[in-house]
Scaffold this motif. Structure first.
Motif, mmCIF file in Angstrom:
data_model
loop_
_atom_site.group_PDB
_atom_site.id
_atom_site.type_symbol
_atom_site.label_atom_id
_atom_site.label_comp_id
_atom_site.label_asym_id
_atom_site.label_seq_id
_atom_site.Cartn_x
_atom_site.Cartn_y
_atom_site.Cartn_z
ATOM 1 N N GLY A 53 9.052 10.723 -0.778
ATOM 2 C CA GLY A 53 8.496 9.686 0.098
ATOM 3 C C GLY A 53 8.217 8.414 -0.683
ATOM 4 N N VAL A 54 7.563 8.562 -1.845
ATOM 5 C CA VAL A 54 7.229 7.393 -2.669
ATOM 6 C C VAL A 54 8.518 6.719 -3.147
ATOM 7 N N TYR A 55 9.481 7.546 -3.571
ATOM 8 C CA TYR A 55 10.757 7.012 -4.063
ATOM 9 C C TYR A 55 11.451 6.176 -2.980
ATOM 10 N N GLU A 56 11.541 6.755 -1.752
ATOM 11 C CA GLU A 56 12.265 6.048 -0.690
ATOM 12 C C GLU A 56 11.580 4.733 -0.319
ATOM 13 N N LEU A 57 10.252 4.757 -0.250
ATOM 14 C CA LEU A 57 9.544 3.521 0.102
ATOM 15 C C LEU A 57 9.752 2.455 -0.973
ATOM 16 N N LEU A 58 9.629 2.867 -2.253
ATOM 17 C CA LEU A 58 9.796 1.884 -3.332
ATOM 18 C C LEU A 58 11.245 1.392 -3.394
ATOM 19 N N ARG A 63 18.749 1.576 5.729
ATOM 20 C CA ARG A 63 19.383 2.895 5.934
ATOM 21 C C ARG A 63 18.686 3.666 7.064
ATOM 22 N N GLY A 64 18.315 2.970 8.122
ATOM 23 C CA GLY A 64 17.745 3.628 9.299
ATOM 24 C C GLY A 64 16.241 3.858 9.217
ATOM 25 N N SER A 65 15.600 3.558 8.085
ATOM 26 C CA SER A 65 14.150 3.789 7.966
ATOM 27 C C SER A 65 13.403 2.463 7.965
ATOM 28 N N HIS A 66 12.257 2.469 8.667
ATOM 29 C CA HIS A 66 11.430 1.260 8.672
ATOM 30 C C HIS A 66 10.738 1.106 7.325
ATOM 31 N N VAL A 67 10.732 -0.099 6.806
ATOM 32 C CA VAL A 67 9.898 -0.389 5.636
ATOM 33 C C VAL A 67 9.215 -1.731 5.893
ATOM 34 N N TYR A 68 7.933 -1.794 5.542
ATOM 35 C CA TYR A 68 7.215 -3.059 5.704
ATOM 36 C C TYR A 68 6.312 -3.293 4.512
ATOM 37 N N LEU A 69 6.116 -4.596 4.219
ATOM 38 C CA LEU A 69 5.232 -5.009 3.126
ATOM 39 C C LEU A 69 4.178 -5.934 3.736
ATOM 40 N N VAL A 70 2.927 -5.528 3.626
ATOM 41 C CA VAL A 70 1.844 -6.276 4.273
ATOM 42 C C VAL A 70 0.924 -6.833 3.177
ATOM 43 N N PRO A 71 0.966 -8.156 2.949
ATOM 44 C CA PRO A 71 0.157 -8.749 1.877
ATOM 45 C C PRO A 71 -1.227 -9.164 2.368
ATOM 46 N N ARG A 72 -2.260 -8.666 1.684
ATOM 47 C CA ARG A 72 -3.620 -9.053 2.072
ATOM 48 C C ARG A 72 -4.101 -10.207 1.198
ATOM 49 N N GLU A 73 -5.077 -10.932 1.724
ATOM 50 C CA GLU A 73 -5.649 -12.022 0.927
ATOM 51 C C GLU A 73 -6.323 -11.493 -0.332
ATOM 52 N N SER A 74 -6.799 -10.250 -0.304
ATOM 53 C CA SER A 74 -7.480 -9.648 -1.460
ATOM 54 C C SER A 74 -6.527 -9.371 -2.621
ATOM 55 N N GLY A 75 -5.214 -9.473 -2.382
ATOM 56 C CA GLY A 75 -4.234 -9.143 -3.419
ATOM 57 C C GLY A 75 -3.607 -7.771 -3.201
ATOM 58 N N GLU A 76 -4.163 -7.011 -2.258
ATOM 59 C CA GLU A 76 -3.549 -5.711 -1.953
ATOM 60 C C GLU A 76 -2.205 -5.963 -1.251
ATOM 61 N N LEU A 77 -1.211 -5.162 -1.616
ATOM 62 C CA LEU A 77 0.080 -5.217 -0.924
ATOM 63 C C LEU A 77 0.376 -3.802 -0.425
ATOM 64 N N VAL A 78 0.401 -3.645 0.891
ATOM 65 C CA VAL A 78 0.605 -2.320 1.479
ATOM 66 C C VAL A 78 2.086 -2.154 1.790
ATOM 67 N N ILE A 79 2.654 -1.035 1.362
ATOM 68 C CA ILE A 79 4.060 -0.740 1.663
ATOM 69 C C ILE A 79 4.122 0.554 2.474
#
Ligand code: GLY
Length: 387
Positions: free
Chosen positions: A289-294, A256-272
């Motif tokens: 903000g949290v709602y739209e990202l999720l 819907r026009g907004s960038h979203v990315y999911l960055v998986p780290r080796e440590s198990g962290e997943l950055v959104i």
């Protein structure tokens, strides 16, 4: 020389200020950093994508050259910093998959693919099925995507810690206080006055305070960098070992026009990440903000709803009028800029350090960084419009 005077004083102890200070000290310049909390700043929030190819935009081919040059320097930069400090920087050569969820997204990705190919970049078009074969957690509705094996990631928090250690080992002095005003003596920058009344002297002052660079008192109005804060909200989830491997590479889309990315780290962290909001100095994490990202991340990778949400945070990107950094000398002798890195601060850290060391020792920008002189805005009058 008194302990409060140095060859170089860097205003701002985020990653750009730290890499500048480290490289300057390596060149034998006595160097100090003024910042109440060195190692803070946008890098504490950033996901750390090194996305020269997947974040390419029309009209930004000059910036692409700098981004690619910095990406090229990353392996040697990481090796040097790791060897020197013993820190693992979380540098992961995992590649990126940019996917499309509907026909409009697919049309947009096709255009991006054409631009990437015109620019001589490596990027491969995949069907939805091929995308899911690479990343089985992707939603069944994914319609296609671009596989970019050259866009990697680093953990910006680890990078920051390593740069702090490298600075300390190189003898950089930290003044843990706020710079309030640039001091000008005769016709040149001579240091700063701090909010607690101290005077820090220097032959050269580097303004590397991100979005705050446009606010330092005492900088002549016409030379204030035209940087503005662009808020980004970012979430951190944790992938429990029983869910691993969850994603093997960065996955991103425009939903819907907004960038979203999911960055998986080796440590198990997943950055959104990340929102992009023009709200001045606001760093509130909002329910919206949290709602739209999720919501957007869930459309891409439905399984995220199973994961613990461990952190929510907002940072400020230093945006410039052409989305590119301002690097190098200004019309005020002794005042040098390293700011305005906008969406590419982590990616541009290695080349900014090298370019600033060159500037501080020779007075000139190296060829690769010349298009990013702050003087490019002088003719447009933009330098007279502080953020
Ligand atoms: N480069 C990613 C962001 O600024 O959100």
């Amino acid at each position: 020389m008194s302990s409060r005077t140095s060859d170089v004083l860097v205003v701002g102890g985020g990653i750009i200020g730290l890499v500048t200070a480290w490289r300057a000290a390596q060149r034998g310049l006595t160097t100090a950093v003024v910042d109440p909390e060195p190692g803070g700043g946008a890098a504490q929030v950033a996901a750390g994508m090194l996305a020269a190819v997947t974040e390419l935009h029309y009209g930004e081919q000059t910036l692409l050259g700098l981004n690619l040059a910095s990406a090229h320097r990353y392996p040697a930069f990481v090796a040097e910093l790791t060897e020197l400090t013993g820190h693992d920087l979380g540098y992961r050569r995992c590649g990126t998959l940019a996917v499309a969820l509907d026909a409009d997204d697919r049309a947009h990705l096709r255009e991006l693919h054409a631009l990437q190919r015109q620019s001589g970049l490596e990027s491969e078009w995949l069907s939805g099925r091929e995308c899911r074969r690479l990343e089985p957690m992707l939603a069944p509705g994914v319609r296609g995507g671009l596989r970019v094996d050259g866009d990697h990631q680093i953990d910006p928090r680890r990078l920051t810690r390593a740069l702090l250690t490298a600075c300390e080992r190189a003898g950089v002095v930290f003044h843990r206080m706020w710079a309030q005003r640039l001091r000008v003596a005769g016709d040149r920058a001579a240091g700063v006055a701090t909010t607690d009344g101290q005077e820090l002297g220097a032959d050269q002052v580097v303004l590397a305070a991100g979005s705050f660079g446009g606010r330092l008192e005492g900088v002549p109005q016409a030379l204030l960098p035209p940087v503005r804060p662009v808020k980004g909200q970012v979430l951190r989830l944790t992938v429990p070992p029983r869910h691993a491997p969850f994603l093997s590479r960065t996955v991103r889309a425009i939903v819907r026009g907004s960038h979203v990315y999911l960055v998986p780290r080796e440590s198990g962290e997943l950055v959104i990440g990340a929102t992009s909001e023009e709200l001045g100095w606001d760093t509130t994490v909002t329910a919206g903000g949290v709602y739209e990202l999720l919501r957007d991340a869930h459309e891409l990778v439905p399984g995220i709803t199973e994961l613990p949400l461990t952190e929510t945070r907002a940072g400020l990107r230093p945006g410039s009028p052409d989305n590119a950094p301002l690097l190098g000398p200004t019309e005020l002798p002794g005042l040098v800029l390293a700011t305005g890195h906008y969406r590419n601060g982590v990616l541009l850290t290695p080349i900014t350090g090298d370019a600033m060391a060159h500037v501080l020792t020779t007075g000139e920008l190296p060829d690769v960084a010349r298009p990013f002189t702050p003087r490019r805005f002088a003719a447009t009058g933009l330098l007279e419009q502080p953020a």
